[in-house]
Design a protein around this motif. Sequence first.
Motif, short mmCIF file in Angstrom:
data_model
loop_
_atom_site.label_atom_id
_atom_site.label_comp_id
_atom_site.label_asym_id
_atom_site.label_seq_id
_atom_site.Cartn_x
_atom_site.Cartn_y
_atom_site.Cartn_z
N GLY A 172 0.81 -1.22 0.00
CA GLY A 172 0.00 0.00 0.00
C GLY A 172 0.83 1.26 0.00
O GLY A 172 0.51 2.24 -0.68
N LEU A 219 -7.05 -6.71 0.24
CA LEU A 219 -8.05 -5.73 0.69
C LEU A 219 -7.40 -4.65 1.54
O LEU A 219 -7.69 -3.46 1.39
CB LEU A 219 -9.15 -6.44 1.48
CG LEU A 219 -9.90 -7.55 0.72
CD1 LEU A 219 -10.94 -8.19 1.62
CD2 LEU A 219 -10.55 -6.99 -0.54
N ILE A 220 -6.52 -5.05 2.46
CA ILE A 220 -5.82 -4.07 3.29
C ILE A 220 -4.91 -3.20 2.43
O ILE A 220 -4.84 -1.97 2.61
CB ILE A 220 -5.01 -4.77 4.40
CG1 ILE A 220 -5.93 -5.60 5.30
CG2 ILE A 220 -4.25 -3.74 5.24
CD1 ILE A 220 -5.18 -6.39 6.36
N ARG A 234 -5.14 -2.38 -0.76
CA ARG A 234 -5.89 -1.42 -1.58
C ARG A 234 -6.40 -0.27 -0.72
O ARG A 234 -6.42 0.89 -1.15
CB ARG A 234 -7.05 -2.13 -2.27
CG ARG A 234 -6.63 -3.14 -3.31
CD ARG A 234 -7.82 -3.80 -3.95
NE ARG A 234 -8.49 -2.91 -4.88
CZ ARG A 234 -9.65 -3.20 -5.46
NH1 ARG A 234 -10.28 -4.34 -5.18
NH2 ARG A 234 -10.20 -2.36 -6.31
N ASP A 235 -6.82 -0.57 0.49
CA ASP A 235 -7.29 0.48 1.39
C ASP A 235 -6.15 1.44 1.72
O ASP A 235 -6.33 2.67 1.71
CB ASP A 235 -7.84 -0.15 2.67
CG ASP A 235 -8.40 0.87 3.63
OD1 ASP A 235 -9.55 1.30 3.44
OD2 ASP A 235 -7.68 1.26 4.58
N GLN A 259 -5.56 5.45 0.87
CA GLN A 259 -5.27 6.39 1.94
C GLN A 259 -4.04 7.24 1.61
O GLN A 259 -4.01 8.44 1.87
CB GLN A 259 -5.05 5.63 3.25
CG GLN A 259 -4.91 6.51 4.47
CD GLN A 259 -6.19 7.24 4.82
OE1 GLN A 259 -7.26 6.83 4.41
NE2 GLN A 259 -6.07 8.32 5.59
N ARG A 284 -4.30 4.08 9.99
CA ARG A 284 -5.22 3.51 9.00
C ARG A 284 -4.98 2.02 8.83
O ARG A 284 -5.92 1.25 8.61
CB ARG A 284 -5.06 4.23 7.67
CG ARG A 284 -6.06 3.79 6.62
CD ARG A 284 -7.49 4.03 7.09
NE ARG A 284 -8.45 3.29 6.30
CZ ARG A 284 -9.77 3.28 6.50
NH1 ARG A 284 -10.26 3.98 7.51
NH2 ARG A 284 -10.56 2.60 5.73
N ALA A 291 -7.71 -0.89 9.20
CA ALA A 291 -7.92 -1.86 8.13
C ALA A 291 -7.80 -3.29 8.66
O ALA A 291 -8.56 -4.18 8.25
CB ALA A 291 -6.93 -1.62 6.99
N SER A 344 -10.63 -6.29 8.78
CA SER A 344 -10.37 -7.57 8.09
C SER A 344 -10.42 -8.76 9.03
O SER A 344 -10.34 -9.90 8.57
CB SER A 344 -9.00 -7.50 7.41
OG SER A 344 -7.96 -7.47 8.36
#
Length: 270
Positions: A98, A152-153, A155-156, A160, A194, A198, A202
């Motif tokens: 990320g 998923l984490i 992409r979040d 951010q 963040r 996340a 999850s």
Amino acid sequence: MRKLINYQPLPLGRLLLGILPLLAVLLVYLFASDARLSLNAADKLLPGFNAMGEAISRMAFQPSPRTGEYLLWSDTAASLLRLLSGVAISALLALAIGLFTGALPVVRAVLAPLVTLFALVPPLAILPILFICFGLGEVSKVVLIVIGITPLIARDLQLQVQKIPQEQLVKAQTLGAHSAQILWRVILPQLMPRLCDAVRLSLCSAWLFLIAAEAIAATEGLGYRIFLMRRYLAMDVILPYVAWITLLAFALDLLLRLVSRRCWPWYHAK
């Protein structure tokens, strides 16, 4: 009614309002269980609280005749080790992915499509592949959690990073900061709280993947025990185990929330 949207309950009132639905569920279960047991004392679908208490006491405080272990605690230790290992690895991988995909356009062009692809693959669909590649041991269960929640984490966190005001990056460069310093001193500190949020979000998916893997191939663990007891219709064991998993999930979520508030109070002051 116009003022209802502005009403903020006091902390004690908020606690009581949160407890009311739980009490309602318990009362409904109690009445339904009593009704079924009054018709058939051997009914197993909705056991009484006494039967569940005896079952959980047997699982938690009496050693197993076969292994000599206290099954509830050995199952809990096995499941938590798998869960925490998978979540920790996922958090580290997602943080790196990320951070770099969000901050560096070149890395984003290379990795973002791959991360999106993995995020769209149903993890449970590749569980047989993991068993074939990694065997039926611990590795396949941990890898399932990692594959399930890392994209998923990541992409979040990428989104951010992209939301960070461009002015901050420009000011850092004006002061002479190079790319590594900007990543480490400007972006990473804003990304850590963040990441904690996340991971909290999850945890539910991580538990789902863990229980599924344990149900298929395991010799201990909370998911394994639930599906083993299903064969005997032992709802007096299954329901307390489900409640225990819920309590563990709540405790982990609360712990992460407390850590986040303690380590990054500025994030929660917004």
